[in-house]
Design an enzyme around this catalytic site. Structure first.
Site, PDB file in Angstrom:
ATOM      1  N   ASP A 131       3.488  -1.396  -4.748  1.00  0.00           N
ATOM      2  CA  ASP A 131       2.939  -2.315  -3.744  1.00  0.00           C
ATOM      3  C   ASP A 131       1.454  -2.574  -3.937  1.00  0.00           C
ATOM      4  OD1 ASP A 131       2.041   0.035  -2.624  1.00  0.00           O
ATOM      5  OD2 ASP A 131       3.754   0.170  -1.273  1.00  0.00           O
TER       6      ASP A 131
ATOM      7  N   LYS B 160       3.136  -5.554   0.444  1.00  0.00           N
ATOM      8  CA  LYS B 160       3.067  -6.196   1.751  1.00  0.00           C
ATOM      9  C   LYS B 160       1.639  -6.669   1.958  1.00  0.00           C
ATOM     10  CE  LYS B 160       6.259  -2.823   3.535  1.00  0.00           C
ATOM     11  NZ  LYS B 160       5.829  -1.510   3.054  1.00  0.00           N
TER      12      LYS B 160
ATOM     13  N   MET C  25      -5.992   1.430   7.973  1.00  0.00           N
ATOM     14  CA  MET C  25      -5.580   0.076   8.387  1.00  0.00           C
ATOM     15  C   MET C  25      -6.377  -0.403   9.600  1.00  0.00           C
ATOM     16  SD  MET C  25      -1.474   0.561   7.876  1.00  0.00           S
ATOM     17  CE  MET C  25      -1.384   2.302   8.246  1.00  0.00           C
TER      18      MET C  25
HETATM   19  N1  SAH Z   1      -0.224   6.110   1.796  1.00  0.00           N
HETATM   20  C1  SAH Z   1      -1.602   5.650   1.782  1.00  0.00           C
HETATM   21  C2  SAH Z   1      -1.951   4.867   3.016  1.00  0.00           C
HETATM   22  C3  SAH Z   1      -1.170   3.597   3.180  1.00  0.00           C
HETATM   23  S1  SAH Z   1      -1.693   2.670   4.587  1.00  0.00           S
HETATM   24  C4  SAH Z   1      -2.538   6.845   1.602  1.00  0.00           C
HETATM   25  O1  SAH Z   1      -2.119   7.988   1.687  1.00  0.00           O
HETATM   26  O2  SAH Z   1      -3.717   6.597   1.339  1.00  0.00           O
HETATM   27  C5  SAH Z   1      -2.854   1.566   3.864  1.00  0.00           C
HETATM   28  C6  SAH Z   1      -4.261   1.923   4.270  1.00  0.00           C
HETATM   29  O3  SAH Z   1      -4.758   2.986   3.466  1.00  0.00           O
HETATM   30  C7  SAH Z   1      -5.253   0.826   4.065  1.00  0.00           C
HETATM   31  O4  SAH Z   1      -5.205  -0.113   5.089  1.00  0.00           O
HETATM   32  C8  SAH Z   1      -6.541   1.595   4.070  1.00  0.00           C
HETATM   33  O5  SAH Z   1      -6.914   1.943   5.383  1.00  0.00           O
HETATM   34  C9  SAH Z   1      -6.161   2.867   3.365  1.00  0.00           C
HETATM   35  N2  SAH Z   1      -6.523   2.824   1.938  1.00  0.00           N
HETATM   36  C10 SAH Z   1      -5.713   2.993   0.898  1.00  0.00           C
HETATM   37  N3  SAH Z   1      -6.389   2.950  -0.262  1.00  0.00           N
HETATM   38  C11 SAH Z   1      -7.673   2.732   0.064  1.00  0.00           C
HETATM   39  C12 SAH Z   1      -8.870   2.595  -0.692  1.00  0.00           C
HETATM   40  N4  SAH Z   1      -8.878   2.651  -2.024  1.00  0.00           N
HETATM   41  N5  SAH Z   1     -10.024   2.401  -0.034  1.00  0.00           N
HETATM   42  C13 SAH Z   1     -10.037   2.325   1.314  1.00  0.00           C
HETATM   43  N6  SAH Z   1      -8.943   2.464   2.064  1.00  0.00           N
HETATM   44  C14 SAH Z   1      -7.766   2.673   1.461  1.00  0.00           C
END
Ligand code: SAH
Length: 471
Positions: free
Chosen positions: A248, A270, A383
């Site tokens: 994704d 998404k 998010m």
């Molecule tokens: N499973 C993922 C989270 C998925 S929800 C995890 O463990 O990180 C998606 C959210 O993750 C985004 O909206 C953001 O808030 C955060 N996110 C993921 N990668 C990021 C990044 N490189 N920098 C900042 N926020 C990030």
């Protein structure tokens, strides 16, 4: 090649070590690991070396080397700092046609000892022919890091089935294909993950019917926050085995690059406003492809079990008895905090950290504000970009100090990372000028104040602006 590489069976055979110091000890330990009997000769022998030899019922001779010490031995190592003794041992061993190694003196040796990566029964030996021992050690370290420690377990398991496979598959070519298939698929992955019984059961099934359609499996893999260096070894290995990778939006392009070249890739990302592939359809896709015998990697940003719907995806697989594994990844909170220089906990500031989602639903963020505003914790909000004004407003309205430090990290761990800091009262409005884009992570709490002291990662965005203009 200057040397012919061999592995020598010394089990139960007497090997002579001349020398009583640290180097002699290292050589003695290596010989003992291979099951050798030790005869150790030196006028002075360190206490720990004496103990080692005695424990293993070896011969300990506390005197000068003499020619009869060579009687009955199959191999000789000289590890003394006395040049004369080393030369004498070398010459006499050569006369007796015994393989001899004088440590660090290839000219006096008929064999040299390699650097070893031990995954017994698999053993990797590395040598530079005595020319660049440090380089050899560095190479050994690299091999250590990418050969999983459980390889020994895997080799042990398949070793027990070699003969049965030989009976079943008469030609070498058939057998090679069989093993190559087995060792790169679910049988191997189960063994490496410690599920030896399941691995063995699957192997037996494959041997019963080698021509049967190979079993598929799904690996739910965390890709970490973006920097490909933060992948786990297991994630990388699975990316290189996959027939199909379903990924994704959060998976960075650099990580997509690491997927096996001829693997099929399906994007089910998404976007915030448009759900390109609905969740039930993704669940179904994983199921069908695994049932068709494919090795499917479901690659997700961060950690699959943190706001990743990982649980939902594997529930379908579990119900249908498809083999699956979950490979954890570095979640955005850990990745972004580390790369922004903001420890999530700190003894002087906070002992608690809370991860919440700030996702907007019907223009509001559905969180239990009262406890969140009063907890003495670092708040990490996933998010939360669109909901940021609401989040700050609600926290203040429920009693959180408007001066509480807050950081917003955009594209954390990537070269394009930007970090914005401010207070609950001000940050949201200050961000307007910067055109911030997802993904972003919000960190709220006193620990944000440590950033100026602890930040270390200089992203390209900062280099271009000549410093962290946004902070
Ligand atoms: N499973 C993922 C989270 C998925 S929800 C995890 O463990 O990180 C998606 C959210 O993750 C985004 O909206 C953001 O808030 C955060 N996110 C993921 N990668 C990021 C990044 N490189 N920098 C900042 N926020 C990030």
């Amino acid at each position: 090649m200057d040397y012919f590489p061999i592995f020598m069976n010394v089990r139960g055979q007497t090997c002579l070590v001349v020398g009583g110091g640290a180097v002699a000890r290292r050589k003695t330990e290596a010989l003992l690991r291979s099951g050798a009997s030790i005869r150790l000769v030196a006028p002075e022998i360190s206490v720990d070396l004496q103990t080692l030899v005695v424990q293993k019922q070896g011969e300990l001779l506390s005197r000068n080397f003499q020619p009869t010490d060579l009687d009955g031995v199959v191999l000789v190592i000289a590890a003394t700092d006395d040049e004369r003794v080393n030369q004498q041992v070398s010459a006499l061993a050569a006369q007796a046609r015994l393989p001899v190694n004088v440590v660090d003196q290839p000219d006096l040796s008929t064999f040299i000892t390699p650097a070893v990566v031990d995954r017994s029964p698999v053993v990797v030996a590395v040598s530079s022919g005595g020319k660049a021992p440090v380089l050899t050690r560095l190479l050994k370290a690299r091999i250590e890091s990418f050969v999983p420690s459980a390889w020994g377990r895997l080799a042990q398991l398949v070793g027990g089935y070699r003969n049965r496979v030989k009976q079943k598959l008469p030609t070498l070519q058939q057998r090679n294909r069989f093993w190559s298939d087995v060792l790169q698929g679910p049988v191997a992955e189960l063994a490496l993950a410690g599920q030896v019984d399941q691995s063995e059961a699957l192997l037996q099934k494959r041997i019963e019917d080698p021509s049967a359609f190979s079993t598929g499996a799904v690996y739910l893999v965390g890709a970490g926050p973006g920097d490909p260096d933060l992948l786990t070894f297991r994630a990388l290995r699975l990316l290189q085995q996959a027939d199909l990778v379903v990924y994704d939006r959060l998976v960075s392009p650099q990580i997509i690059e690491l997927i096996r070249k001829d693997a099929e890739k399906i994007y089910v990302g998404k976007q915030r406003s448009e759900h390109s592939v609905p969740q039930p359809q993704i669940n179904q896709l994983l199921l069908e492809q695994a049932q068709a015998g494919k090795i499917v990697v479901r690659l997700k940003g961060g950690d699959p079990f943190i706001f990743g719907r990982g649980g939902e995806e594997i529930a379908t697989l579990a119900a249908e008895k498809i083999p699956f594994q979950v490979v954890p990844g570095i979640t955005a909170a850990s990745g972004c905090a580390a790369y922004a220089g903001i420890p999530l906990t700190h003894r002087d500031h906070t002992q608690m950290v809370v991860f919440v989602t700030g996702h907007l639903k019907d223009n509001s963020v559905n969180l239990d504000w009262q406890p969140l505003a009063h907890l003495d914790a670092t708040l990490v909000i996933y998010m939360g970009l669109i909901g940021l004004p609401v989040i700050c407003r609600e926290l203040i309205a429920h009693g959180k100090d408007p001066q509480t430090p807050i950081a917003l990290i955009e594209s954390g761990t990537l070269a394009s990372q930007r970090v914005f800091t401010g207070t609950l009262a001000t940050l949201s409005a200050e961000l307007d000028q910067y055109h911030v884009r997802a993904p972003t992570l919000i960190i709220i709490g006193q620990v944000v104040g440590l950033k100026d002291q602890l930040e270390w990662f200089q992203s390209r965005a900062e280099q271009q602006s000549g410093g962290s203009a946004e902070s």
